[in-house]
Motif scaffolding. Structure first.
Motif, short mmCIF file in Angstrom:
data_model
loop_
_atom_site.label_atom_id
_atom_site.label_comp_id
_atom_site.label_asym_id
_atom_site.label_seq_id
_atom_site.Cartn_x
_atom_site.Cartn_y
_atom_site.Cartn_z
N GLY A 177 -6.25 5.27 1.61
CA GLY A 177 -5.89 5.89 2.73
C GLY A 177 -6.89 7.21 2.70
O GLY A 177 -7.65 7.46 1.83
N ASN A 178 -6.61 7.83 4.00
CA ASN A 178 -7.32 8.98 4.27
C ASN A 178 -7.15 10.16 3.08
O ASN A 178 -8.19 11.05 2.61
N TRP A 196 1.05 -0.54 14.63
CA TRP A 196 0.92 0.83 14.71
C TRP A 196 0.50 1.31 16.11
O TRP A 196 -0.72 1.11 16.38
N GLU A 243 0.70 5.36 -0.05
CA GLU A 243 -0.52 6.69 0.01
C GLU A 243 0.45 7.84 -0.05
O GLU A 243 1.71 7.74 0.49
N TRP A 291 -3.50 14.93 5.93
CA TRP A 291 -2.18 14.90 6.69
C TRP A 291 -1.77 16.33 6.61
O TRP A 291 -0.73 16.51 7.26
N PHE A 331 0.70 -1.33 -0.03
CA PHE A 331 0.11 -0.10 0.00
C PHE A 331 0.84 1.30 0.00
O PHE A 331 1.76 1.52 0.88
N MET A 387 1.03 10.27 1.81
CA MET A 387 1.26 10.49 3.14
C MET A 387 2.71 10.48 3.63
O MET A 387 3.49 9.59 3.41
N TRP A 437 -12.60 11.31 11.33
CA TRP A 437 -11.28 12.20 10.73
C TRP A 437 -11.30 12.45 9.50
O TRP A 437 -10.55 12.94 8.59
N ILE A 448 4.66 3.64 8.65
CA ILE A 448 4.47 2.52 9.44
C ILE A 448 4.78 1.34 8.32
O ILE A 448 4.15 0.53 7.98
N ALA A 479 -0.03 -2.00 5.63
CA ALA A 479 -0.21 -0.40 5.55
C ALA A 479 1.18 -0.05 6.35
O ALA A 479 1.29 -0.22 7.67
N GLN A 480 2.15 0.56 5.73
CA GLN A 480 1.98 0.74 4.28
C GLN A 480 3.44 0.10 3.80
O GLN A 480 4.12 -0.39 4.59
N GLU A 513 -5.87 -2.61 5.04
CA GLU A 513 -4.77 -2.02 6.08
C GLU A 513 -4.75 -2.78 7.32
O GLU A 513 -5.58 -3.06 7.95
N ASN A 556 -12.86 5.09 1.04
CA ASN A 556 -11.77 4.62 2.22
C ASN A 556 -12.46 5.04 3.57
O ASN A 556 -12.67 6.16 3.85
N GLU A 557 -12.39 4.27 4.64
CA GLU A 557 -12.78 4.38 6.06
C GLU A 557 -13.89 5.74 6.19
O GLU A 557 -13.66 6.54 6.72
N TYR A 565 -5.30 -1.82 13.18
CA TYR A 565 -3.81 -1.69 13.54
C TYR A 565 -3.73 -2.20 14.91
O TYR A 565 -4.68 -2.01 15.62
O1 AHR Z 1 -2.37 3.86 6.97
C1 AHR Z 1 -2.61 5.26 7.58
C2 AHR Z 1 -3.97 5.67 7.50
O2 AHR Z 1 -4.68 4.78 8.46
C3 AHR Z 1 -4.83 5.43 6.30
O3 AHR Z 1 -4.49 6.78 5.46
C4 AHR Z 1 -6.04 5.22 6.75
O4 AHR Z 1 -7.02 4.79 5.92
C5 AHR Z 1 -6.16 4.76 8.10
O5 AHR Z 1 -6.71 5.40 8.99
#
Ligand code: AHR
Length: 512
Positions: A82-83, A314, A36, A108, A34, A38, A189, A363, A357-358, A310, A183-184, A250
């Motif tokens: 991801g976010n 973490w 992202e 982020w 994965f 980020m 958030w 992480i 992830a990731q 994911e 995603n989520e 996680y």
């Molecule tokens: O992998 C980090 C973040 O964790 C991702 O962006 C999100 O989908 C999750 O909350």
């Protein structure tokens, strides 16, 4: 799948498995990655055009990262979040670089140059030998944007976005098979967080339209953690439209055993999700039958699998997301990752895909610097699993003492058995037996009776008595790697304290 008999710690542990006891194929997509937008995952991780140490190719891609991804045999990579995806405009990331707009980034709280976008990701996947898996923006993005992206990537027709791809130098469609419906979306958030009722309605309508444009795609529904009412509801509302259900988790723990047993929560979540998938299918059949509206014999209702897109160790207080989430993993974390992978092999029947992830810096098992790459402790179990734990998952029976202390999450202790020997087994296509064993105990080596073993046995150990559970790998000081050796297969085998051991032996006769 494993069964367990708890014994007193002074008694002899044993592990039983057999090549005759295959329970499921192991989907190779289990070893996915994965990337992202980020922290330093994309910029400074896989794409590092300003690197002055000869570590990049003509595209600005880090060749050391590509080599590691190849070594890990990563089959599929999720992108771009991801976010991050909740405000991503894919259109910003294609075409001439100098014309791409720079945007504020709200997941982020950075800025996004858009210097790396769809075409760069496709090229990078090609170099790595992985299939792309794209997540759609169901936050600020519209269905129109999503259809346009699908057309850009997959269409062979003489239409606007397919022609835009051609104009950008890519005559042939990319044929991206895997697409995630957001995603989520449930997360507070999230930009455009949504309710399960509204999301389910939207997912259904998007799925219908996306499959009209390209019926060959695999659609992944946005689930939660696999043990929530969100998962149940969205599955029940969308079961006939989707091919996989995504869940995220996680794990961590301040104390060693809490940390290493924590991935067992994912095992229970997989069991619960698979039950929810069946619940949705039964409900769909029953409702259809009662109303007379569905000819169940004709209706395509293949059983969706779980896309665990994911997963990892973490602790966000240790490595916050808005600071780049650069976890420095120790041996305890590597053993937790080995338990995670044991969970996936045991539950292989339900797993259609899993993406750690990731993949780089965030992480991640790999960390880049200006000068090179660091393989974190967690890299080694990932490598051993991806190399060897393929083919068929085998049933196992374990007799050992169990862990009784504090767990994360707290419900785990009263829900799951937590054997000190955490085990999975695989029979590879070329007739090798592979036994993956984590001895969770921080202090006790465990003498163990094994199943019929035909020596010579190849042994790979991560951790064990020569390491401390807090050992980690930093530039110039890699304390945790793989120790290899060989054994004749006679007598008992001792699993060292706080170790991950992979034992492999070739079957003399082929028994399927
Ligand atoms: O992998 C980090 C973040 O964790 C991702 O962006 C999100 O989908 C999750 O909350």
């Amino acid at each position: 799948m494993t069964s367990f008999t708890e014994i007193l710690s002074q008694n002899e542990a044993s592990i039983y498995t057999s090549p005759d006891q295959a329970i499921s194929d192991i989907n190779p997509l289990m070893y996915g990655g994965f990337t992202e937008h980020m922290g330093r995952c994309i910029y400074g991780g896989i794409y590092d055009p300003k690197n002055e140490n000869n570590l990049i190719d003509e595209n600005g891609f880090r060749t050391d990262v590509i080599d590691c991804m190849k070594e890990l045999k990563v089959p599929v990579v999720r992108y771009p979040g991801g976010n991050f995806v909740a405000t991503y405009r894919w259109q910003d990331g294609v075409g001439p670089r100098e014309k791409r707009p720079k945007r504020p980034e709200l997941a982020w709280l950075g800025t996004e140059s858009n210097h790396f976008g769809t075409d760069e990701f496709m090229l990078w996947c090609e170099k790595v030998g992985a299939e792309p898996y794209l997540a759609l923006n169901m936050g600020t993005g519209t269905l129109e944007d999503a259809l346009a992206w699908l057309e850009y990537c997959n269409s062979e027709q003489d239409t606007h976005y397919a022609n835009m791809r051609r104009a950008n130098g890519h005559e042939k469609p990319y044929k991206v098979k895997y697409w995630a419906l957001g995603n989520e979306i449930w997360g507070p958030w999230q930009v455009e967080q949504d309710t399960k009722e509204h999301y389910a309605k939207k997912a259904h309508q998007w799925a219908k339209a996306l499959k009209l444009l390209d019926p060959s795609i695999t659609l992944i529904l946005c689930g939660k953690n696999g043990h929530s009412d969100w998962d149940r509801y969205v599955l029940q509302e969308s079961i006939q439209w989707i091919d996989m259900h995504s869940i995220h988790m996680y794990t961590f723990g301040r104390e060693h055993c809490e940390n290493v047993t924590s991935p067992k929560a994912a095992e229970r979540a997989i069991e619960m999700t698979s039950a929810m998938i069946d619940l949705a299918r039964c409900d769909f059949d029953y409702e259809g039958y009662m109303s007379g509206s569905i000819d169940t014999s004709a209706k395509k209702l293949t059983r969706p699998t779980i896309c665990f897109d994911e997963w990892n160790v973490w602790d966000p207080t240790r490595a916050p997301g808005d600071k780049g989430a650069e976890e420095l993993y120790d041996l305890s974390d590597a053993l937790a990752v080995a338990v995670w992978l044991n969970v996936f092999v045991r539950q292989a029947k339900h797993i259609g895909m899993a993406t750690i992830a990731q993949s780089v810096n965030v992480i991640a098992p790999l960390m880049t610097t200006e000068r090179g790459i660091i393989k974190q402790t967690t890299y080694w179990p990932l490598l051993l699993f991806s190399k060897y734990m393929r083919g068929k998952s085998l049933a196992t029976h374990v007799r050992s003492a169990a862990y009784k202390g504090k767990t994360f999450p707290s419900w785990l202790a009263s829900t799951m058995e937590l054997p000190l020997l955490d085990v999975s087994a695989a029979l590879s296509e070329d007739g090798w037996m592979n036994l993956a064993v984590v001895n969770i105990s921080e202090t006790e080596a465990m003498s163990t009776t094994l199943p019929e073993v035909a020596g010579p046995v190849e042994i790979f150990i991560v951790g064990g008595k020569s390491n401390h559970i807090r050992d980690n790998n930093q530039e110039g000081a890699e304390k945790v790697t793989i120790r290899g050796s060989c054994w004749d297969g006679h007598g008992k085998f001792t699993f060292e304290e706080h170790s991950f051991t992979l034992l492999r032996w070739k079957l003399r006769t082929c028994r399927q």
